[in-house]
Design an enzyme around this catalytic site. Structure first.
Site, PDB file in Angstrom:
ATOM      1  N   GLN A  42      -6.759 -11.178   7.227  1.00 25.92           N
ATOM      2  CA  GLN A  42      -7.320  -9.766   7.132  1.00 25.92           C
ATOM      3  C   GLN A  42      -8.124  -9.679   8.507  1.00 25.92           C
ATOM      4  OE1 GLN A  42      -8.299  -8.874   3.233  1.00 25.92           O
ATOM      5  NE2 GLN A  42      -5.969  -8.468   2.817  1.00 25.92           N
ATOM      6  N   ARG A  51      -7.879  -9.113  12.177  1.00 24.54           N
ATOM      7  CA  ARG A  51      -7.686  -8.150  12.474  1.00 24.54           C
ATOM      8  C   ARG A  51      -8.286  -7.070  13.531  1.00 24.54           C
ATOM      9  NH1 ARG A  51      -2.404  -5.826  11.147  1.00 24.54           N
ATOM     10  NH2 ARG A  51      -2.858  -5.136  13.224  1.00 24.54           N
ATOM     11  N   HIS A  52      -9.577  -7.314  13.274  1.00 23.67           N
ATOM     12  CA  HIS A  52     -10.728  -6.734  14.038  1.00 23.67           C
ATOM     13  C   HIS A  52     -10.685  -7.675  15.210  1.00 23.67           C
ATOM     14  CE1 HIS A  52     -11.838  -4.272  10.278  1.00 23.67           C
ATOM     15  NE2 HIS A  52     -11.011  -5.484  10.354  1.00 23.67           N
ATOM     16  N   ARG A  53     -10.305  -6.982  16.142  1.00 21.17           N
ATOM     17  CA  ARG A  53     -10.187  -7.448  17.220  1.00 21.17           C
ATOM     18  C   ARG A  53     -11.755  -7.367  18.406  1.00 21.17           C
ATOM     19  NH1 ARG A  53      -5.490  -2.678  18.586  1.00 21.17           N
ATOM     20  NH2 ARG A  53      -7.160  -2.161  17.091  1.00 21.17           N
ATOM     21  N   SER A  83      -9.806 -26.504  13.787  1.00 21.57           N
ATOM     22  CA  SER A  83      -8.354 -26.859  14.049  1.00 21.57           C
ATOM     23  C   SER A  83      -7.804 -28.089  13.567  1.00 21.57           C
ATOM     24  CB  SER A  83      -8.264 -27.092  15.229  1.00 21.57           C
ATOM     25  OG  SER A  83      -6.995 -27.292  15.742  1.00 21.57           O
ATOM     26  N   ARG A  95       0.334 -29.438   7.956  1.00 21.38           N
ATOM     27  CA  ARG A  95      -0.865 -28.501   7.428  1.00 21.38           C
ATOM     28  C   ARG A  95       0.030 -27.523   6.556  1.00 21.38           C
ATOM     29  NH1 ARG A  95      -3.169 -25.432  12.562  1.00 21.38           N
ATOM     30  NH2 ARG A  95      -1.074 -25.946  13.619  1.00 21.38           N
ATOM     31  N   HIS A 152     -18.297  -1.090  11.475  1.00 21.18           N
ATOM     32  CA  HIS A 152     -16.809  -0.305  11.880  1.00 21.18           C
ATOM     33  C   HIS A 152     -16.466  -1.409  11.058  1.00 21.18           C
ATOM     34  CE1 HIS A 152     -13.068   1.466  13.148  1.00 21.18           C
ATOM     35  NE2 HIS A 152     -12.483  -0.086  12.754  1.00 21.18           N
ATOM     36  N   ARG A 209     -14.245  -2.678   5.209  1.00 22.93           N
ATOM     37  CA  ARG A 209     -14.168  -3.647   4.895  1.00 22.93           C
ATOM     38  C   ARG A 209     -15.155  -3.311   2.982  1.00 22.93           C
ATOM     39  NH1 ARG A 209      -8.548  -5.321   5.473  1.00 22.93           N
ATOM     40  NH2 ARG A 209      -8.258  -5.589   7.757  1.00 22.93           N
TER      41      ARG A 209
HETATM   42  C1  LIG Z   1      -7.615  -1.477   3.472  1.00 24.47           C
HETATM   43  C2  LIG Z   1      -7.130  -1.751   5.147  1.00 24.47           C
HETATM   44  C3  LIG Z   1      -5.902  -1.822   4.410  1.00 24.47           C
HETATM   45  C4  LIG Z   1      -4.913  -2.380   5.878  1.00 24.47           C
HETATM   46  N1  LIG Z   1      -3.277  -2.505   5.608  1.00 24.47           N
HETATM   47  C5  LIG Z   1      -2.457  -2.792   6.354  1.00 24.47           C
HETATM   48  C6  LIG Z   1      -1.494  -3.584   6.834  1.00 24.47           C
HETATM   49  O1  LIG Z   1      -0.880  -3.007   5.332  1.00 24.47           O
HETATM   50  N2  LIG Z   1      -0.484  -3.982   7.501  1.00 24.47           N
HETATM   51  C7  LIG Z   1      -1.191  -4.376   9.011  1.00 24.47           C
HETATM   52  O2  LIG Z   1      -0.715  -4.637   9.783  1.00 24.47           O
HETATM   53  N3  LIG Z   1      -2.577  -3.540   8.790  1.00 24.47           N
HETATM   54  C8  LIG Z   1      -3.538  -3.156   8.111  1.00 24.47           C
HETATM   55  N4  LIG Z   1      -4.705  -3.577   8.647  1.00 24.47           N
HETATM   56  C9  LIG Z   1      -5.013  -3.837   8.755  1.00 24.47           C
HETATM   57  C10 LIG Z   1      -6.040  -2.040  10.272  1.00 24.47           C
HETATM   58  O3  LIG Z   1      -4.548  -1.790  10.372  1.00 24.47           O
HETATM   59  C11 LIG Z   1      -6.561  -2.764  11.386  1.00 24.47           C
HETATM   60  O4  LIG Z   1      -5.718  -3.705  12.669  1.00 24.47           O
HETATM   61  C12 LIG Z   1      -8.274  -3.465  10.748  1.00 24.47           C
HETATM   62  O5  LIG Z   1      -8.810  -2.650   9.873  1.00 24.47           O
HETATM   63  C13 LIG Z   1      -8.614  -3.512  12.058  1.00 24.47           C
HETATM   64  O6  LIG Z   1      -9.516  -2.549  12.626  1.00 24.47           O
HETATM   65  P1  LIG Z   1      -9.134  -2.035  14.106  1.00 24.47           P
HETATM   66  O7  LIG Z   1      -8.284  -2.414  15.033  1.00 24.47           O
HETATM   67  O8  LIG Z   1     -10.481  -0.676  13.726  1.00 24.47           O
HETATM   68  O9  LIG Z   1     -10.551  -2.852  14.343  1.00 24.47           O
HETATM   69  P2  LIG Z   1     -11.322  -3.409  15.643  1.00 24.47           P
HETATM   70  O10 LIG Z   1      -9.769  -4.389  16.098  1.00 24.47           O
HETATM   71  O11 LIG Z   1     -12.370  -4.263  15.805  1.00 24.47           O
HETATM   72  O12 LIG Z   1     -10.888  -2.523  16.973  1.00 24.47           O
HETATM   73  C14 LIG Z   1     -11.819  -1.850  16.663  1.00 24.47           C
HETATM   74  C15 LIG Z   1     -12.120  -0.391  17.732  1.00 24.47           C
HETATM   75  O13 LIG Z   1     -11.654  -0.490  18.926  1.00 24.47           O
HETATM   76  C16 LIG Z   1     -10.624   0.144  19.608  1.00 24.47           C
HETATM   77  N5  LIG Z   1      -9.343  -0.767  19.327  1.00 24.47           N
HETATM   78  C17 LIG Z   1      -9.211  -2.209  19.481  1.00 24.47           C
HETATM   79  N6  LIG Z   1      -8.415  -2.908  20.417  1.00 24.47           N
HETATM   80  C18 LIG Z   1      -7.519  -1.627  20.627  1.00 24.47           C
HETATM   81  C19 LIG Z   1      -6.582  -1.407  21.238  1.00 24.47           C
HETATM   82  N7  LIG Z   1      -5.587  -2.107  22.223  1.00 24.47           N
HETATM   83  N8  LIG Z   1      -5.729  -0.396  21.574  1.00 24.47           N
HETATM   84  C20 LIG Z   1      -6.609   1.342  21.287  1.00 24.47           C
HETATM   85  N9  LIG Z   1      -7.782   0.640  21.097  1.00 24.47           N
HETATM   86  C21 LIG Z   1      -8.559  -0.392  20.206  1.00 24.47           C
HETATM   87  C22 LIG Z   1     -10.290   1.268  18.510  1.00 24.47           C
HETATM   88  O14 LIG Z   1     -10.790   2.360  18.227  1.00 24.47           O
HETATM   89  C23 LIG Z   1     -10.273   0.373  17.017  1.00 24.47           C
HETATM   90  O15 LIG Z   1      -9.782   1.790  16.388  1.00 24.47           O
HETATM   91  C24 LIG Z   1      -5.137  -2.205   7.388  1.00 24.47           C
HETATM   92  C25 LIG Z   1      -6.837  -2.242   7.170  1.00 24.47           C
HETATM   93  C26 LIG Z   1      -7.700  -2.040   5.432  1.00 24.47           C
HETATM   94  C27 LIG Z   1      -9.160  -1.891   6.175  1.00 24.47           C
END
Ligand SMILES: Cc1cc2nc3c(=O)[nH]c(=O)nc-3n(C[C@H](O)[C@H](O)[C@H](O)COP(=O)(O)OP(=O)(O)OC[C@H]3O[C@@H](n4cnc5c(N)ncnc54)[C@H](O)[C@@H]3O)c2cc1C
Length: 223
Positions: free
Chosen positions: A76, A79-81, A89, A160, A182, A187
């Site tokens: 999870q 996912r915060h890119r 590793s 693994r 953010h 979270r």
């Molecule tokens: C309660 C909850 C439930 C979730 N459920 C699911 C699920 O069921 N399935 C699933 O796949 N994910 C799920 N997620 C993950 C969610 O979709 C996001 O991937 C994750 O929260 C990261 O958020 P973010 O992209 O805003 O953050 P970051 O990746 O840190 O990005 C921060 C901000 O930068 C911008 N940004 C970054 N990269 C790009 C890009 N390539 N293009 C455009 N703008 C960009 C956007 O404005 C973004 O909000 C869930 C998240 C939460 C909190």
């Protein structure tokens, strides 16, 4: 270096940081070539920036953490890119036998109102107790198979595959304060899973010491 213990074997350690509340103030006032104007006005400025989503000054603060967390939490997290990550590793090194077992009182049951959540009642059910006991047994068995495969010469990168999602892993993560806030908004939210919320909460504790004015504004305005 300060460490906060999280879950049964995890932690959040703040290993480095650059900047503080005044770095944010300085970054905002550079537009008109001025710096700090005293605590009252500086705090007011931080609140103004946050309310109006003038986000770039918050990027002047950068934090680096070491985190130990179960793999399902890290999935999870990653996912915060906008964070930079480096993870231990399991190709290079065998992972220690450490896995997460929830507290039975915190297992609850599948929520009736939300597909993704759980409902926690009072105490713990028989099903929760049985679940924790079988999870413990299955995790020990998985690690036994993992060690046996390694001892038989199976490459670590394949051995693994025996390991479950609750296995602990360790990573370093560097992020600027804007993107950390953010992350915390998402979270710390009640919709986030308990096991990542407790990590977000530990981070909040760390940033209180680095940027107390910004943390106060964040809690009031954004959370
Ligand atoms: C309660 C909850 C439930 C979730 N459920 C699911 C699920 O069921 N399935 C699933 O796949 N994910 C799920 N997620 C993950 C969610 O979709 C996001 O991937 C994750 O929260 C990261 O958020 P973010 O992209 O805003 O953050 P970051 O990746 O840190 O990005 C921060 C901000 O930068 C911008 N940004 C970054 N990269 C790009 C890009 N390539 N293009 C455009 N703008 C960009 C956007 O404005 C973004 O909000 C869930 C998240 C939460 C909190």
């Amino acid at each position: 270096v300060t460490t906060t213990e999280v879950l049964d074997h995890g932690y959040v350690k703040l290993i480095d940081s650059m900047g503080d509340d005044l770095a944010i103030v300085q970054a905002a006032r550079v537009s008109y070539d001025q710096g700090s104007k005293g605590e009252v006005r500086d705090k007011k400025l931080i609140r103004y920036l946050m309310k109006n989503r003038h986000t770039s000054p918050f990027e002047a603060v950068v934090l680096k953490f070491e985190i130990k967390a179960p793999i399902f939490v890290v999935r999870q997290w990653h996912r915060h890119r906008t964070w930079s990550y480096n993870e231990v590793s399991a190709r290079y090194t065998a992972l220690p036998e450490e896995f997460y077992i929830p507290d039975p009182g915190n297992v609850g049951e599948q929520s009736a109102s939300s597909k993704q959540a759980r409902d926690i009642g009072q105490g713990h059910s028989t099903a929760a107790l049985a679940y924790c006991a079988t999870l413990q047994k299955a995790s020990e068995e998985a690690f036994h198979l993992y060690r046996t495969a390694i001892a038989a010469g199976i490459p670590r990168e394949l051995a693994r595959l025996h390991l479950p999602l609750n296995t602990y892993t360790k990573f370093e993560a560097t992020v600027d304060l804007h993107n950390l806030l953010h992350f915390l908004r998402l979270r710390l939210h009640p919709h986030a899973q308990h096991e990542i919320r407790v990590y977000a909460d530990a981070m909040l504790g760390h940033i209180k010491n680095v940027v107390p004015w910004t943390t106060e504004a964040f809690l009031e305005i954004l959370l």
